[in-house]
Design an enzyme around this catalytic site. Structure first.
Site, PDB file in Angstrom:
ATOM      1  N   HIS A  42       0.837  -1.187   0.000  1.00 16.42           N
ATOM      2  CA  HIS A  42       0.000   0.000   0.000  1.00 16.42           C
ATOM      3  C   HIS A  42       0.881   1.249   0.000  1.00 16.42           C
ATOM      4  O   HIS A  42       2.016   1.234   0.498  1.00 16.42           O
ATOM      5  CB  HIS A  42      -0.899   0.027   1.239  1.00 16.42           C
ATOM      6  CG  HIS A  42      -2.028  -0.945   1.210  1.00 16.42           C
ATOM      7  ND1 HIS A  42      -3.053  -0.858   0.293  1.00 16.42           N
ATOM      8  CD2 HIS A  42      -2.294  -2.037   1.984  1.00 16.42           C
ATOM      9  CE1 HIS A  42      -3.925  -1.841   0.522  1.00 16.42           C
ATOM     10  NE2 HIS A  42      -3.484  -2.569   1.531  1.00 16.42           N
ATOM     11  N   CYS A  73      -5.130  -1.119  11.369  1.00 22.18           N
ATOM     12  CA  CYS A  73      -6.024  -1.579  12.432  1.00 22.18           C
ATOM     13  C   CYS A  73      -6.774  -0.450  13.120  1.00 22.18           C
ATOM     14  O   CYS A  73      -7.364  -0.647  14.190  1.00 22.18           O
ATOM     15  CB  CYS A  73      -5.223  -2.356  13.474  1.00 22.18           C
ATOM     16  SG  CYS A  73      -4.504  -3.858  12.822  1.00 22.18           S
TER      17      CYS A  73
END
Length: 272
Positions: free
Chosen positions: A160, A259
């Site tokens: 990413h 997260c």
């Protein structure tokens, strides 16, 4: 420059079903690390909303994939994996009903968009064009936040964009020292509308950091020993906080911000 002061963090507990996607995962260790990560967010002063583990959605702990929030508005992303539709529905409900954010949907059925490919500098957006995010996804972000320049950045590695380049403070970009990371940074600097300061760290794994309300969250000394020392030397204007989520980072595409979905609830939004 003024920076976003976050009020909330949305997280999702880890389902045991994640082991069906990553058989080598030590679930108990991952759970402990995630709990410490959540506590670090609370220590920073964020109001943390914890979603329960959903065994039907193995990837649900990676909430950053499913949405991005800017200036009190949330864009609901469009993960390419059909099995993640339920995750998107869950995060939409939390952002809309519990926090009260206005929601923008990605209408183009051919668009792909992951939150970990959305890099917001406070001045402009850079969208990583990766296996998870395409040009149509980048266009959706540009449409959702027209007040900011929005530039697609091609990423050839299986990572990413925010794994390679992240914001380590106001107008401060953080990047690893490998040639591939530097090439992504060059593409980004070539397109940027502003000249950012650059913090180069010895280990590429260290480049993904989270600047939250005057605290820089980064990986542990055990994971990034060389960069840990560089951060301690170079970052003197705000607090450093290390966190170890190495077990979860075994998952493809995972990074420190995966997260957690950071939210700033503005004054005009209704109270919980």
């Amino acid at each position: 420059m003024p920076t976003t002061r976050y009020t909330h963090a949305v997280v999702n507990r880890i389902p045991q079903s994640l082991r069906t996607r990553l058989p080598t995962l030590d679930y108990d260790r991952a759970k402990r690390q995630h709990e410490n990560y959540v506590q670090a967010l609370r220590d920073i002063g964020l109001d943390v909303i914890e979603m329960p583990a959903d065994e039907d959605t193995p990837w649900c702990a990676f909430v950053d994939d499913t949405a991005f929030v800017c200036n009190g508005t949330a864009i609901i992303t469009k993960p390419a994996e059909p099995e993640r539709v339920k995750e998107v529905e869950a995060i939409r409900a939390v952002l809309k009903k519990e926090i009260g954010l206005p929601i923008v949907e990605v209408s183009d059925k051919s668009a792909k968009l992951h939150g970990s490919d959305i890099l917001f500098t406070g001045r402009e957006f850079f969208i990583g064009i990766t296996k998870w995010t395409n040009e149509l996804g980048a266009c959706a972000v540009a449409s959702a936040f027209p007040e900011y320049p929005c530039t697609p950045i091609k990423v050839t590695e299986n990572k990413h964009l925010k794994t390679i380049v992240s914001m380590a403070g106001p107008d401060l970009m953080c990047v690893g020292s490998s040639d591939s990371s530097k090439n992504v940074l060059k593409r980004l600097e070539r397109e940027a509308t502003y000249s950012y300061q650059i913090l180069t760290l010895p280990e590429d794994e260290a480049a993904n950091v989270m600047y939250i309300n005057g605290t820089l969250l980064h990986r542990s000394a055990k994971e990034i020993p060389l960069s840990f020392n560089v951060l301690a030397e170079k970052i003197t204007d705000f607090t450093l906080q290390s966190v170890d989520i190495s077990e979860l980072l075994k998952c493809e595409g995972a990074n420190l911000n995966s997260c957690c979905l950071l939210v700033r609830r503005t004054k005009h939004i209704r109270s919980l």
